[in-house]
Design an enzyme around this catalytic site. Sequence first.
Site, short mmCIF file in Angstrom:
data_model
loop_
_atom_site.label_atom_id
_atom_site.label_comp_id
_atom_site.label_asym_id
_atom_site.label_seq_id
_atom_site.Cartn_x
_atom_site.Cartn_y
_atom_site.Cartn_z
CE1 TYR A 272 -7.65 5.84 3.32
CE2 TYR A 272 -5.82 7.38 3.10
CZ TYR A 272 -7.05 7.05 3.63
OH TYR A 272 -7.68 7.92 4.49
CB THR A 273 -4.82 -1.01 -0.71
OG1 THR A 273 -4.24 -1.51 0.49
CG2 THR A 273 -4.44 -1.93 -1.87
CG HIS B 199 -0.35 -0.39 2.49
ND1 HIS B 199 -0.40 -1.67 2.97
CD2 HIS B 199 0.34 0.32 3.40
CE1 HIS B 199 0.23 -1.75 4.14
NE2 HIS B 199 0.68 -0.54 4.42
#
Length: 311
Positions: A100-101, A79
């Site tokens: 965040y991915t 991520h």
Amino acid sequence: MDESSLPLPILTAVAAVVLTTVIIYLFYSGKKAKPALDPVEFTPLPLVKKESLSHDTRRFTFALPNGPDGVLGLPVGQHITLKFAETLEDGKTKNHQRSYTPTTGDDTPGTVTFVIKVYKAGVHPKFPEGGKMSQHLDSLKLGDTVDMRGPKGHMTYHKNGSFTVHPLLKRDPDQKRAAKHFGLIAGGTGITPMLQIMHATLRDEPNSNVTLSLIYANQSEDDILVRKELEEAVEKYPGRFRLHYTVDRPPEGWKHSVGFISKEMIAEHLPAPSADGSTQILMCGPPPMVKFACLPNLEALGFKKTDYFVF
């Protein structure tokens, strides 16, 4: 004049030029493109597109710094960390970071996209200020930038079900695992790393026999993200991808599960544990869901710590 009449020095020079050209071509054609981000230093990326997916979820697309043909270079399972500085009432600044991915990878040159739930202030009594990062992202205008760095993470997917788990403590060795069957459990925006795994095993490996079964938990039917993509995957990859939902507040006529993820739900909709570790469970969602609904029920069904991974 034919080639046989050319002096030897000229022939030698021509051959050297041709050989050098071939070597340069092979070098650059086989060379991997430089990743867009640095794992240590933050790089500002401008917002180029913003879409509303639901009342509280947005899709943000940013331009990569290495141009329209540039690639993200993010390994599957990893991520990205986003950062911004908040200006406080006393004039001082406070940095906020959140990982965040992305929902896109090297298949989408020039940009990187995130699907993010916006936690507004004053909505949840336990979190009166809401989510600082998600609210900041929601306030951005096209052209505004966000600092990013990566890759980051403790899991790297390779190919055909094989992946590596990188322990929290660097002194511990990496764990090599191989799955024939993935069980995926996602809650809310925890669907994003599952999309990474789905793309890698289904779209990018069409001839693979690796299967995936997903339980996706949300508060309501309206909160289900990327629903169209998930249900299209069921149709496109029969026998390789199964999908089941559970929601806290079901609409009338709801045909899936209701409430928290349970032992019975996992047993019915995910693959059973295997003695050789070829069944692997991947989880991502709110910590209470993972801690109280997922892990105890997985262990009660016979899954060992080496049989699951939490993003």
